[in-house]
Scaffold this motif. Sequence first.
Motif, PDB file in Angstrom:
ATOM      1  N   THR A  94      28.655  47.614  32.967  1.00  0.00           N
ATOM      2  CA  THR A  94      28.800  46.206  32.601  1.00  0.00           C
ATOM      3  C   THR A  94      28.541  45.313  33.815  1.00  0.00           C
ATOM      4  O   THR A  94      27.824  44.305  33.726  1.00  0.00           O
ATOM      5  N   LEU A  95      29.122  45.704  34.951  1.00  0.00           N
ATOM      6  CA  LEU A  95      28.910  44.922  36.170  1.00  0.00           C
ATOM      7  C   LEU A  95      27.437  44.931  36.572  1.00  0.00           C
ATOM      8  O   LEU A  95      26.885  43.894  36.973  1.00  0.00           O
TER       9      LEU A  95
ATOM     10  N   GLN B  19      28.462  45.602  25.853  1.00  0.00           N
ATOM     11  CA  GLN B  19      29.000  46.459  26.914  1.00  0.00           C
ATOM     12  C   GLN B  19      30.447  46.096  27.226  1.00  0.00           C
ATOM     13  O   GLN B  19      31.287  46.977  27.426  1.00  0.00           O
ATOM     14  N   GLU B  20      30.724  44.802  27.302  1.00  0.00           N
ATOM     15  CA  GLU B  20      32.100  44.368  27.599  1.00  0.00           C
ATOM     16  C   GLU B  20      33.059  44.820  26.498  1.00  0.00           C
ATOM     17  O   GLU B  20      34.192  45.241  26.782  1.00  0.00           O
ATOM     18  N   ARG B  21      32.599  44.769  25.236  1.00  0.00           N
ATOM     19  CA  ARG B  21      33.454  45.171  24.113  1.00  0.00           C
ATOM     20  C   ARG B  21      33.650  46.685  24.069  1.00  0.00           C
ATOM     21  O   ARG B  21      34.770  47.167  23.862  1.00  0.00           O
TER      22      ARG B  21
ATOM     23  N   LEU C 182      25.098  42.359  27.143  1.00  0.00           N
ATOM     24  CA  LEU C 182      26.329  42.200  27.913  1.00  0.00           C
ATOM     25  C   LEU C 182      27.593  42.118  27.051  1.00  0.00           C
ATOM     26  O   LEU C 182      28.578  42.822  27.341  1.00  0.00           O
ATOM     27  N   PRO C 183      27.630  41.300  25.990  1.00  0.00           N
ATOM     28  CA  PRO C 183      28.861  41.265  25.165  1.00  0.00           C
ATOM     29  C   PRO C 183      29.202  42.626  24.556  1.00  0.00           C
ATOM     30  O   PRO C 183      30.387  42.978  24.440  1.00  0.00           O
TER      31      PRO C 183
ATOM     32  N   ASP D  53      34.432  40.393  41.296  1.00  0.00           N
ATOM     33  CA  ASP D  53      34.751  41.484  40.378  1.00  0.00           C
ATOM     34  C   ASP D  53      34.261  42.816  40.939  1.00  0.00           C
ATOM     35  O   ASP D  53      34.951  43.839  40.835  1.00  0.00           O
TER      36      ASP D  53
ATOM     37  N   ARG E 277      25.457  42.559  34.462  1.00  0.00           N
ATOM     38  CA  ARG E 277      25.631  41.170  34.892  1.00  0.00           C
ATOM     39  C   ARG E 277      24.716  40.859  36.082  1.00  0.00           C
ATOM     40  O   ARG E 277      24.114  39.778  36.155  1.00  0.00           O
TER      41      ARG E 277
ATOM     42  N   GLY F  28      34.196  47.879  28.372  1.00  0.00           N
ATOM     43  CA  GLY F  28      35.159  47.110  29.144  1.00  0.00           C
ATOM     44  C   GLY F  28      34.454  46.286  30.196  1.00  0.00           C
ATOM     45  O   GLY F  28      33.376  46.661  30.687  1.00  0.00           O
ATOM     46  N   PRO F  29      35.035  45.148  30.582  1.00  0.00           N
ATOM     47  CA  PRO F  29      34.369  44.244  31.535  1.00  0.00           C
ATOM     48  C   PRO F  29      34.241  44.809  32.940  1.00  0.00           C
ATOM     49  O   PRO F  29      33.397  44.342  33.700  1.00  0.00           O
ATOM     50  N   ASP F  30      35.096  45.802  33.281  1.00  0.00           N
ATOM     51  CA  ASP F  30      35.064  46.339  34.641  1.00  0.00           C
ATOM     52  C   ASP F  30      34.268  47.636  34.754  1.00  0.00           C
ATOM     53  O   ASP F  30      34.239  48.241  35.837  1.00  0.00           O
TER      54      ASP F  30
END
Length: 538
Positions: A102-103, A91-93, A88-89, A132, A106, A96-98
């Motif tokens: 990434t979603l 993918q967010e990096r 997860l970290p 989100d 989660r 992006g978190p959106d």
Amino acid sequence: EELLPDQERVMGPDHPDTLTARHELARWQGMAGDAAGAAAALEELLADQERVLDPDHFHTLVTRYNLADMRGVAGDVAGAAAAFEELLPDQERVMGPDHPNTLNARGCLANSRGMAGDAAGAAAALEELLPDQERVMGPDHPDTLTARHELARWQGMAGDAAGAAAALEELLADQERVLDPDHFHTLVTRYNLADMRGVAGDVAGAAAAFEELLPDQERVMGPDHPNTLNARGCLANSRGMAGDAAGAAAALEELLPDQERVMGPDHPDTLNTEFNLAWWRGAAGDTAALEELLADRARALGPDHLHTLIAHVGLAHWRGDAQDATGPAAALKELLAPDPARLSGPDLPDNLNARNKLARLRSDAAAWKKQLVDQVRVLGPGHPRALVARHELAELRGKAGDAAGAVAAFQELLADRTRVLGPDHPDTLLTRYEIAGWRATAGDAAGAVAAFQELLAAEVRVLGPDHPDTLMTRYEIAGWRGEAGDGAGALAAFRELLIDQMRVLGPDHPKTLSTRRALTEWQMQQALMDQPIDEQDR
């Protein structure tokens, strides 16, 4: 599989198209049912992608996602949760978190936590994810609807069945509008909504919902689809919980051959139906059928076969013979308990449930005490399964001779069940029944009669006057009225009860026969009491 050697020969083993082909082969291998093989292939592919492409390359991250997913499907839910947590970290990096991936990660992490035993944690994570998803994808996106479904499911698993049912009802309306009433996900939501209604105590509503769902499942999925077969089993059990034990047994008797044909005789769903069939036969008073079933299985399969042991334990339960169940329960422990715990961990909800059944069959207070500690730790003190364990522990306390201690334990449980499940839930009513019964055993017959009479009013209102539980409460009132000194009142109550039992249960039902015996005994006692003292002395 045929294409891959040609791609490696023509393009080379490190060409991006070759790596993509290996990814697709592993993915379809998993979709075909070989999750462990798919996970192994993805693990090999991941090492090559990190070397050739880059650890942060989009395809490398996708492979990590699918590897984590396949680990969970293969039974390693703890490993899946750890893999999603590591992914997860990154993918967010990188994305992006959106980003949808990434979603989705989660959501998968939340579900893996739930499968690993943390239902409350799964629900909390999905509750954070949902806003989100609604913001990025929109409230009607299929992934948003799926997140809502999973949130409701884990909410129910965490103990809030009523809240889960309400959430599923709202979701169902949106799914019927956005997807289609016949969409697979819509039908699954209807199934889970019916199930949660039953867990929340509305067994009549659950039975009605399963009855409405079943024709649609048969039409859309087919009569042999596992979901259709499971719905038939749930409908049967809901009928039994609503008081129709004979109807439940008849429905399960029709279902069992279909499950054996479609899924095989050793499939967990088939075995579950087999046990439930034995259970409801016993509840309907048909211990003779259970004896015949046990004899047939012992002859055809052997005394130590799983099917034989299930029949043996069911028969012992309804005979009230705990000693007779000891051997089969010990054998069931060897057959049922080790493999799931070894493969998936002892704290998974299904394994806790298997351990619960084992301890209950063994009437083993020590096992139940350990179960209570485990359930409170893993599921939370208000979870329905933890409440069930506390119920059984209180009952065992009474059977060990501490009737006053049983009353105190059931009174504590009643407060929690009333708070968690509501005052009219069948389990809450059962707890009140136990309190009254153990008060009588502790010597307070008059107090027991008063408690049973208060309970009876609630049962008539909630369950109906002809429900087996209502009739059983009337039996207890009649008996304890006599013990409290009101022999004439006991006689009158038993006479009235017998008429209703013969109408509802039939003249040959074990409960009806018990009432006839009790009525005869109290008639004899009253006849002696009515004789002059000098005649009694002769």
